[in-house]
Design a protein around this motif. Sequence first.
Motif, PDB file in Angstrom:
ATOM      1  N   GLY A 139      39.042  56.017  73.549  1.00  8.17           N
ATOM      2  CA  GLY A 139      38.310  56.383  72.346  1.00  8.17           C
ATOM      3  C   GLY A 139      36.833  56.513  72.661  1.00  8.17           C
ATOM      4  O   GLY A 139      36.261  55.673  73.359  1.00  8.17           O
ATOM      5  N   SER A 146      34.783  59.846  65.852  1.00  8.30           N
ATOM      6  CA  SER A 146      35.341  59.455  67.138  1.00  8.30           C
ATOM      7  C   SER A 146      36.297  60.534  67.628  1.00  8.30           C
ATOM      8  O   SER A 146      36.774  61.373  66.865  1.00  8.30           O
ATOM      9  N   ASN A 168      33.564  56.582  70.602  1.00  9.76           N
ATOM     10  CA  ASN A 168      33.031  56.331  69.261  1.00  9.76           C
ATOM     11  C   ASN A 168      31.602  56.834  69.177  1.00  9.76           C
ATOM     12  O   ASN A 168      30.739  56.421  69.941  1.00  9.76           O
ATOM     13  N   THR A 190      40.548  61.775  62.773  1.00 11.82           N
ATOM     14  CA  THR A 190      40.104  61.693  64.153  1.00 11.82           C
ATOM     15  C   THR A 190      40.988  62.556  65.042  1.00 11.82           C
ATOM     16  O   THR A 190      42.201  62.334  65.094  1.00 11.82           O
TER      17      THR A 190
END
Length: 141
Positions: free
Chosen positions: A54, A61, A56, A4
């Motif tokens: 974050g 993400s 998502n 990520t």
Amino acid sequence: MKITPYLTFDGQARDAFTLYQQVLGGELEMMTFAQAPDAEHFPAEYRERIMHVGLNLGDFSLMASDTMPGDPACGGGEYEGIKGCSISLHPESIAESERLFTALSDGGHIVMPLEKTFWAERFAMFTDRFGVSWMINCEHA
């Protein structure tokens, strides 16, 4: 294992991720330094900065935070911007490529405009108004 990207901003994480959610969709989770259990340890003028955000997007993400003075993410010194990487998007259509390019490059710096290349139906490189480098690579007509 998942990988990520984690970006670091200097007070623009909230605005950047609000835009990214508008453009990319997904579920946004955001926490300020003021929401931390030990918020009183942070300088008052920095408490509304983003401690963690974050976005998502299903299996993928994008995460980030804002810096603080002397932040180890900045080598303990002054913030110098996001360098050395790009977020690469792979839309399924030319129309989606154009939408993403228009929305994300607005107010930024275009390095390579969205155009047909020998490897893709559409490709572009740009830095958005928050200093994040992006690439759009659409392989499908």
